[in-house]
Motif scaffolding. Structure first.
Motif, short mmCIF file in Angstrom:
data_model
loop_
_atom_site.label_atom_id
_atom_site.label_comp_id
_atom_site.label_asym_id
_atom_site.label_seq_id
_atom_site.Cartn_x
_atom_site.Cartn_y
_atom_site.Cartn_z
N ASP A 1 0.86 -1.18 0.00
CA ASP A 1 0.00 0.00 0.00
C ASP A 1 0.90 1.24 0.00
OD1 ASP A 1 -1.70 2.10 0.66
OD2 ASP A 1 -3.00 0.79 1.86
N PRO A 2 0.67 2.18 -0.93
CA PRO A 2 1.54 3.36 -1.02
C PRO A 2 1.65 4.14 0.30
CG PRO A 2 0.00 3.30 -2.87
CD PRO A 2 -0.37 2.17 -1.98
N VAL A 3 0.62 4.09 1.14
CA VAL A 3 0.69 4.87 2.39
C VAL A 3 1.77 4.31 3.32
CG1 VAL A 3 -1.73 5.62 2.31
CG2 VAL A 3 -1.10 3.59 3.64
N ASP A 4 2.13 3.05 3.13
CA ASP A 4 3.15 2.44 4.00
C ASP A 4 4.57 2.66 3.48
OD1 ASP A 4 1.14 1.44 5.61
OD2 ASP A 4 0.96 -0.40 4.41
N LEU A 5 4.68 3.25 2.29
CA LEU A 5 6.00 3.36 1.67
C LEU A 5 6.97 4.25 2.46
CD1 LEU A 5 7.67 2.39 -0.75
CD2 LEU A 5 6.72 4.26 -2.10
N PRO A 6 6.54 5.48 2.88
CA PRO A 6 7.50 6.34 3.62
C PRO A 6 8.05 5.65 4.87
CG PRO A 6 5.57 7.60 2.94
CD PRO A 6 5.26 6.17 2.64
N ALA A 7 7.18 5.00 5.63
CA ALA A 7 7.65 4.35 6.86
C ALA A 7 8.61 3.21 6.53
CB ALA A 7 6.45 3.81 7.65
N ALA A 8 8.33 2.49 5.44
CA ALA A 8 9.22 1.39 5.05
C ALA A 8 10.59 1.94 4.67
CB ALA A 8 8.61 0.63 3.87
N LEU A 9 10.60 3.09 3.97
CA LEU A 9 11.88 3.70 3.58
C LEU A 9 12.64 4.15 4.83
CD1 LEU A 9 10.78 5.74 0.43
CD2 LEU A 9 12.14 3.65 0.47
N ASP A 10 11.89 4.69 5.81
CA ASP A 10 12.54 5.14 7.04
C ASP A 10 13.15 3.97 7.81
OD1 ASP A 10 11.82 7.69 6.45
OD2 ASP A 10 10.02 7.70 7.72
#
Ligand code: AMP
Ligand code: GLY
Length: 428
Positions: free
Chosen positions: A123-132
């Motif tokens: 899900d795109p909303v989880d992408l920033p946290a995954a990158l962090d």
């Protein structure tokens, strides 16, 4: 034995050539094949559908060797086995090691195989946290098959967000990218290891190194591979055996626990890091162009090796490894891996016999039309030479490359550069 090789690339030409030299093989068929396998007289009727098990059964092969990943992932091996045909190539269950990066990563973690840390995202909303959650710049990997293009190494966090979002929306790689891995980026040097597996046991083929980037000095975008050499210098037999036991021994034990009977080649792409070897990927098929560098180093009966594995009884005495190193240079259509025109005449091939001199000329994207050899793909030819050392192999290979041409022919002039620079280089 009558053997049928399925596929049309340089890898398949190489497999067919090595099989044709095996005492156990009486006839080689290739479907659909390419211009090189056509010139050798191996191609089956081009109207035959090589994805149809009944059509394949109609050719009455004693052994089928499935070259590319797509038919393996689609379960062609299972359908043929159900018809009682002996197959070298895993079923759909084993082929998931390549067909799904998420399945593969979970498998590696489950069986403690050394690999980079990764987070799954759908899900795109989880992408920033995954990158962090990943230190430094990540690697993004589309879950499904994306014709070798599904791995992206973004240059910044912004680029990672953009590319990741495009994957997840289905825009970048269709369904294959709707789930992805955000993976820790590793540094080191890469090696390719291929093991022939019979479901329980494996036979390690010589090590090799691929040059994936299109440009000299390993720059530019990733391709399927622009050249290779074998073996990887500086890795002794003992070290290699230990890596193989950890990677292939561990994988086969895991597959057995899951009830997966893996009969085919398992390809491990490894990054040699300061913390030891780490798995970058599994492929369920031979590498291309690694195969063109590795198979010329095998003496003996390759057909017996593959048929033993297909029957679940590996014959370790079937082949011997020739110590002389090999170098493989790929000649590509200008524009590859992007778009490129085809249909150009190839000059300088000499006789159509593959081994009419000391350099082997394997065909990939070629077709034979009205007696003329024409370009028909991105990677057109792969030339392999062997030598007392890699510098001699390189000189032989590049001398032969210089005599072959087609419009907009492109090749890297620096295959093996890391080793050759270390060893003093060649006079070119
Ligand atoms: P793969 O298809 O997974 O082998 O990825 C293609 C290429 O991407 C590899 O050959 C590497 O050059 C690069 N790559 C994949 N995973 C990583 C990683 N975790 N760190 C650095 N490079 C990677
Ligand atoms: N040469 C890389 C591959 O076959 O996947």
């Amino acid at each position: 034995m009558r053997v049928l090789v399925i596929g049309s690339g340089g890898r398949e030409h190489t497999l067919a050539w090595r099989l044709s030299q095996s005492d156990s093989i009486s006839e080689v068929m290739v479907g659909p094949g390419n211009g090189g396998t056509a010139a050798a007289g191996w191609n089956v009727d081009p109207s035959l559908d090589m994805s149809d098990p009944a059509v394949i059964a109609g050719l009455a092969p004693d052994l089928v060797v499935i070259g590319p990943e797509a038919p393996l992932v689609a379960g062609l091996g299972d359908s043929l086995r159900a018809l009682g045909i002996s197959v070298f190539g895993p079923g759909a269950d084993g082929a998931r090691l390549e067909g799904s990066k998420i399945f593969s990563k979970r498998f590696m973690d489950r069986y403690n195989l050394p690999t980079a840390a990764a987070v799954e995202v759908d899900d795109p909303v989880d992408l920033p946290a995954a990158l962090d959650g990943i230190p430094g710049l990540p690697v993004l990997k589309a879950d499904g098959l994306a014709a070798g293009k599904g791995v992206v190494l973004p240059g910044s966090r912004e680029e990672a967000l953009k590319e990741g979002s495009e994957m997840l929306s289905g825009g970048a790689f269709g369904e294959a990218g709707r789930k992805l891995l955000v993976e820790e980026r590793l540094t080191g040097y890469e090696i390719s290891l291929l093991a022939i597996c019979d479901g329980k046991d494996y036979f390690l083929l010589p090590s090799s190194q691929d040059h994936k980037r299109v440009g000299e000095g390993d720059t530019g975008v990733n391709t399927g591979g622009m050249g290779a050499y074998s073996p990887v210098p500086g890795l002794g037999d003992e070290e290699l055996d230990a890596i193989a036991e950890q990677v292939f021994g561990g994988t086969l034990r895991g597959l057995n626990e899951e009830g997966i009977d893996y009969r085919g080649v398992l390809y491990a792409g490894l990054m040699m890091t300061d913390n030891g070897p780490k798995l970058l990927e599994f492929n369920c098929r031979f590498g291309d162009p690694e195969t063109q560098a590795v198979l010329p180093r095998l003496d003996g009966d390759f057909g017996r090796l593959l048929s033993g594995a297909a029957m679940g009884a590996l014959d370790r005495e079937a082949v011997r490894i020739n110590p002389a190193p090999t170098m493989t240079v790929v000649l590509a259509s200008g524009g590859y891996p992007g778009s490129y025109p085809t249909g150009f005449a190839i000059t300088g091939l000499g006789s159509n016999s593959i081994d009419n001199d000391e350099v082997l000329v394997f065909h990939a994207g070629t077709k034979l039309e009205a007696g003329e050899m024409l370009t028909a793909g991105g990677r057109v030819l792969a030339l392999t030479a062997c030598g007392e050392d890699l510098a001699v192999a390189a000189e032989r290979c590049y001398n032969r490359v210089a005599g072959i041409n087609f419009r907009d022919c492109y090749y890297r002039r620096d295959i093996g550069w890391r080793v050759l620079q270390r060893e003093g280089g060649r006079d070119a």
